[in-house]
Design a protein around this motif. Structure first.
Motif, mmCIF file in Angstrom:
data_model
loop_
_atom_site.group_PDB
_atom_site.id
_atom_site.type_symbol
_atom_site.label_atom_id
_atom_site.label_comp_id
_atom_site.label_asym_id
_atom_site.label_seq_id
_atom_site.Cartn_x
_atom_site.Cartn_y
_atom_site.Cartn_z
ATOM 1 N N PRO A 303 0.807 -1.022 -0.126
ATOM 2 C CA PRO A 303 0.090 0.022 0.009
ATOM 3 C C PRO A 303 0.828 1.273 0.037
ATOM 4 C CG PRO A 303 -0.737 -1.619 1.727
ATOM 5 C CD PRO A 303 0.476 -2.029 1.234
ATOM 6 N N ASN A 304 2.178 1.196 0.573
ATOM 7 C CA ASN A 304 3.030 2.398 0.384
ATOM 8 C C ASN A 304 4.123 2.233 -0.277
ATOM 9 O OD1 ASN A 304 1.402 3.585 2.874
ATOM 10 N ND2 ASN A 304 1.959 1.708 3.457
ATOM 11 N N GLU A 305 4.255 1.463 -1.476
ATOM 12 C CA GLU A 305 5.387 0.942 -2.048
ATOM 13 C C GLU A 305 6.284 1.982 -2.418
ATOM 14 O OE1 GLU A 305 5.821 -3.056 -4.416
ATOM 15 O OE2 GLU A 305 4.781 -1.557 -5.604
ATOM 16 N N ILE A 306 5.872 3.062 -2.983
ATOM 17 C CA ILE A 306 6.875 4.173 -3.542
ATOM 18 C C ILE A 306 7.449 4.951 -2.670
ATOM 19 C CG2 ILE A 306 4.982 5.807 -3.987
ATOM 20 C CD1 ILE A 306 7.955 5.601 -5.937
ATOM 21 N N SER A 307 6.869 5.210 -1.207
ATOM 22 C CA SER A 307 7.536 5.887 -0.504
ATOM 23 C C SER A 307 8.735 4.721 0.337
ATOM 24 C CB SER A 307 6.519 6.452 0.554
ATOM 25 O OG SER A 307 5.747 5.356 0.961
ATOM 26 N N ILE A 308 8.052 3.696 0.554
ATOM 27 C CA ILE A 308 8.910 2.935 1.185
ATOM 28 C C ILE A 308 10.329 2.347 0.515
ATOM 29 C CG2 ILE A 308 9.279 0.390 2.227
ATOM 30 C CD1 ILE A 308 6.468 0.875 3.459
ATOM 31 N N GLU A 309 9.881 2.094 -0.950
ATOM 32 C CA GLU A 309 11.104 1.567 -1.723
ATOM 33 C C GLU A 309 12.067 2.353 -2.517
ATOM 34 O OE1 GLU A 309 11.446 -1.618 -1.763
ATOM 35 O OE2 GLU A 309 9.882 -2.587 -1.355
ATOM 36 N N ARG A 310 11.745 3.761 -2.009
ATOM 37 C CA ARG A 310 12.458 4.854 -2.860
ATOM 38 C C ARG A 310 13.987 4.705 -2.688
ATOM 39 N NH1 ARG A 310 10.981 9.977 -4.377
ATOM 40 N NH2 ARG A 310 12.608 11.428 -4.930
ATOM 41 N N PRO A 311 14.491 4.540 -1.458
ATOM 42 C CA PRO A 311 15.932 4.358 -1.397
ATOM 43 C C PRO A 311 16.434 2.984 -2.007
ATOM 44 C CG PRO A 311 15.041 4.046 0.681
ATOM 45 C CD PRO A 311 14.161 4.646 -0.116
#
Length: 892
Positions: A303-311
């Motif tokens: 549900p929060n993939e882009i913010s969590i996976e950014r680094p």
């Protein structure tokens, strides 16, 4: 009886040995003499040693371990081996063969060689470092594959040792039981032995010390396998990236460390003979860590993939850019369009003088018709290079004339194209046999090609008969080879070895071979280099160079590649079925066309893979500074590396993780219409001579245009520099997204829509002839792009394309003329004025359309072009389907 059987086995082995040893010895003699010919005997011995030693050591280890397992099995069964000498002898042979098979299958000697060569290399102390374990790139290129291979070998060997122990012990128990009448088996009235499932069990084996040791080794190996598996997380493939993501690093990795601890703790259960509990414990925890990882990914991350996976996406982008050398000698520049409609005669003089009108396919077909001279001559390929003629840099096409069928020596010819005859054929500056030069820049002292792209093996030179040189009228001219190529075959031993190696008895019986005769093998350039350095990926397209002293030398690019770069995207690479996620143009090789001399020059000394090979074979490689100056000026940027980098850049120019995640700005290689069917295909990289925007001197470049995904307007272009100190530099020109610039496919659509052009193409595509359209060439000129397409006409039967028309396009102008000179003259002329009925308004004042209207008009034109192109593709697909249906009906 036993002695007779043993004698038969020994005799059979001796006969097989003779039939194997003699051919092997003959091949060894020929190989030695060939390696001595190229001055690399030490390299050859090193390769033999590195290929034999790892497998040999593994074979000895496996043989000892298997024999110990067999000995423990006989001891467990209470059998004395000295009571069964024939059995003992057979088992020694069988276990030795099994050890050889296990070692050969489990050990890749190149992996071991690279690991040994990497020890102490400079690449191990610098460069890319992974962000999870802080390991250098060399660990993943050399260490991890080596450790995985050793572990796999130990693991497989442990399993086979356990099986050997069980098979030996249980086998002898069954034999003894059969002899002692009905212990654990029962006989029927027919006195046959019936095996039940429990018959396979080995009573008491679980309490033996040997089985505990083997089980402990297997658990240690399993723990090591899990440990190495931690590093495999850095290769995980996800829909949006490659490498360890949030779940892999924060959830899976800690659980895997716990799994390693559980596996090691299970050794205590093994030593208390609780094997089933060991399986449940390790297997259950392994399943638990997999379930937990999936649950966290589904409930928390997704549900929060882009913010969590950014680094983690940033790591992926950085690693791929590094793996494909896009972070070194690379610059990005804006390309601002000037909206120009013409060229500058002075500023663009070098570019316009070097525009190549001849498409390589059309030229190769034409040169094969007008310069073949004899049916056995062929021109395998045409190469693009640059030479200085009368003090000016000129783009040149060269083709080597080779014999394709016979095994005679080969005479070569090179051709340069820049002019067209009245019949639409190329004007050659070097032609015929023997070569006739029309330019002082091309003088050949050694035109013969003994080593080429179509040469066959073997040939014998300096024999009692003269060698074919070239045809002259109804006669042939002959010569005698004067070079150092090949190795002597004057002695009987070498003749016999050559006879066995080539399976040709005439070699030893012929009277034509003298004491000075020489045998040439591995004459095909690609095969020659693969024989010298098979561990490199060699470019499929060698190109020919004329040196200052008139010799012909082949140049070939060599690459080091890998699939072991963490976080890097795997991309297609020609010659590799699985592609690569790491590539370097580490080596440039030269092969003399007359002598066959091979030289390998290292052009990327910082590459850790080539450093490892240099440590292994120090006499094989030379530094780039040792390359002769007349060859160095013909070095160019290789198309294989350029193509891989283009594939990487069209996605990885997006450096913002969110843009990358959403794939908002993916590019494609521009398309154009080529060939006879008019199908849209990606534009091929093309070598040109041009002056880059912002530069002052013309130079040899390799260029490629880009378009947005699903669109045909130009969005960027890529240039690789080839000359002098600029060799290896990449420049990416990025066009404005607010200003539309026509791409190659849109120019193709405009060509198809032009009434005059369409009429001619329809007329020429009649029965007996067809039109061949050359590649669309996009050239940076005066702040804009000049597009050029050559149109050829060729007969259906005798394929000799003739250049009939030239199309130039720049801005909104499309020019269609018989010759390039006429088209260029029209392009330099002022654009035609607007019609008097629409040019003036409001009392004679010139009416200037507003920028918004002009932009809207441009967008409508682009949309119309896209729509027409799609309709054209659909029509072509429909035609193909109708043809297939018609063929099926005819078959029925």
């Amino acid at each position: 009886m036993r002695q007779r059987t043993k004698a038969i086995l020994i005799t059979a082995a001796a006969v097989l040995g003779v039939f194997w040893v003699i051919p092997a010895a003959a091949n060894l003699i020929i190989d030695y003499n060939w390696w001595r010919e190229i001055g690399q005997v030490d390299t050859w011995i090193g390769m033999l040693w590195y290929s034999i030693a790892p497998v040999g050591i593994a074979t000895v280890v496996a043989a000892v371990a298997l024999w110990v397992a067999h000995a423990r099995g006989t001891h467990f069964a209470g059998v004395q081996r000295h009571d069964h000498p024939l059995y003992s002898w057979v088992m020694r042979v069988a276990l030795a063969i099994l050890a050889i098979i296990l070692a050969s299958v489990s050990v890749d000697y190149w992996t071991v060689m690279r690991y040994v060569g990497s020890r102490g290399s400079a690449g191990a102390r610098g460069g890319w470092v992974d962000p999870v374990f802080s390991r250098p790139l060399s660990f993943y290129l050399f260490g991890l594959p080596f450790y995985s291979q050793v572990l796999g070998f130990v693991f497989v060997l442990g399993i086979f040792c356990a099986l050997t122990f069980w098979a030996t012990a249980r086998g002898w128990q069954l034999v003894e039981s059969f002899q002692l009448q009905r212990q654990h088996v029962r006989f029927r009235s027919s006195d046959t032995l019936t095996l039940e499932p429990k018959t396979l069990l080995l009573p008491g084996a679980g309490r033996t010390h040997f089985l505990r040791v083997v089980s402990t080794i297997l658990l240690l190996g399993l723990a090591a396998l899990f440990w190495l598996g931690n590093y495999d997380l850095l290769y995980n493939s996800h829909p949006f990236m490659t490498g360890a993501d949030f779940v892999d690093e924060r959830i899976t990795l800690p659980l895997r460390w716990a799994l390693i601890g559980v596996t090691l703790a299970a050794i205590a259960l093994v030593w208390t003979s609780r094997y089933l509990r060991t399986v449940y414990l390790v297997g259950g925890f392994y399943l638990l860590q997999a379930i937990v990882s999936v649950a966290v990914r589904t409930v928390y991350v997704r549900p929060n993939e882009i913010s969590i996976e950014r680094p983690y996406i940033e790591r992926h982008i950085t690693a791929t850019i590094s793996a494909f050398v896009l972070d070194r000698n690379t610059t990005e520049r804006p390309f601002v369009s000037s909206g120009g409609q013409t060229t500058d005669a002075t500023q663009d003089a070098t570019l316009l003088d070097n525009i190549r009108l001849w498409d390589l396919r059309a030229y190769n077909a034409t040169i094969g018709q007008i310069q073949a001279l004899r049916p056995y001559y062929t021109f395998p390929d045409t190469d693009v290079d640059r030479y200085f003629i009368n003090g000016h840099i000129k783009q040149v096409l060269l083709s080597a004339r080779e014999i394709d069928v016979t095994q005679l020596s080969v005479e070569a010819s090179q051709s340069w194209i820049n002019k067209i005859t009245l019949d639409g054929l190329p004007v050659l500056l070097l032609e015929n046999a023997p070569p006739e030069s029309k330019s002082p820049a091309f003088q050949l002292s050694r035109p013969e090609v003994y080593y080429g792209e179509k040469t066959q093996d073997p040939v014998f030179v300096h024999t009692a008969r003269e060698e074919f040189d070239y045809p002259s009228g109804d006669q042939n001219k002959y010569s005698t080879y004067q070079g150092s190529g090949g190795f002597p075959v004057g002695s009987f031993l070498l003749k016999a070895a050559a006879t066995i190696s080539q399976a040709e008895p005439n070699i030893v019986f012929t009277s034509y071979l003298t004491g000075q005769s020489r045998m040439m093998i591995h004459r095909r350039v690609q095969d020659r280099l693969k024989e010298v350095a098979s561990f490199l990926l060699w470019d499929p397209d060698p190109y020919l160079v004329i040196t200052d002293d008139g010799r012909l030398v082949w140049m070939v690019d060599g690459y080091t590649t890998s699939l072991s770069h963490p976080y890097s995207q795997t991309l297609p690479v020609p010659g590799l079925d699985d592609g690569a996620n790491y590539i370097r143009n580490a080596v440039k090789a030269t092969v003399d066309a007359y002598t066959g001399k091979v030289s390998l020059y290292v052009f990327d000394p910082g590459d850790p893979i080539i450093q490892a090979y240099e440590n292994l074979f120090p006499k094989l490689f030379l530094p780039a500074a040792n390359m002769p100056a007349d060859l160095r000026k013909h070095v160019r940027y290789p198309e294989v590396l350029f193509g891989a980098q283009a594939q990487a850049y069209r996605t990885f120019h997006m450096r913002d993780p969110q843009v990358f995640y959403n794939k908002e700005d993916i590019w494609d290689v521009a398309r154009n219409v080529t060939g006879q069917m008019g199908q849209a295909e990606p534009v091929e990289p093309i070598y040109i001579v041009a002056t880059l925007p912002g530069e002052k001197q013309p130079e040899f470049l390799l260029v490629l245009p880009f378009t947005p995904r699903g669109k045909d307007n130009l969005i960027g272009w890529m240039a690789a520099r080839c000359d002098g100190d600029h060799l290896g530099e990449l420049i990416f020109y990025q066009l404005s997204k607010q200003h539309l610039m026509y791409g190659p496919m849109q120019i193709e659509s405009r060509i198809d829509q032009d009434q005059d052009i369409s009429k001619d193409l329809t007329l020429w595509n009649q029965q007996g002839s067809h039109v061949l359209r050359g590649n669309m060439v996009a050239l940076p000129v005066n702040g804009d792009f000049l597009y050029l397409e050559s149109i050829y006409l060729q007969a259906t039967e005798a394929r000799m394309p003739q250049l009939k028309k030239v199309v130039l396009a720049m801005g909104d102008r499309l020019i269609y003329r018989d010759t390039f000179g006429e088209a260029l003259a029209d392009l330099r002329a002022a654009p035609a004025p607007a019609s008097p009925n629409t040019a003036l308004a409001n009392g004679g004042a010139a009416a200037t359309p507003s920028p918004s209207k002009a932009a809207a008009s441009t967008q409508r034109e682009a949309a119309l072009s896209d729509r027409l192109a799609k309709l054209r593709e659909q029509a072509e697909q429909l035609v193909r389907e109708l043809d297939e249906m018609q063929k099926e009906v005819q078959k029925k």
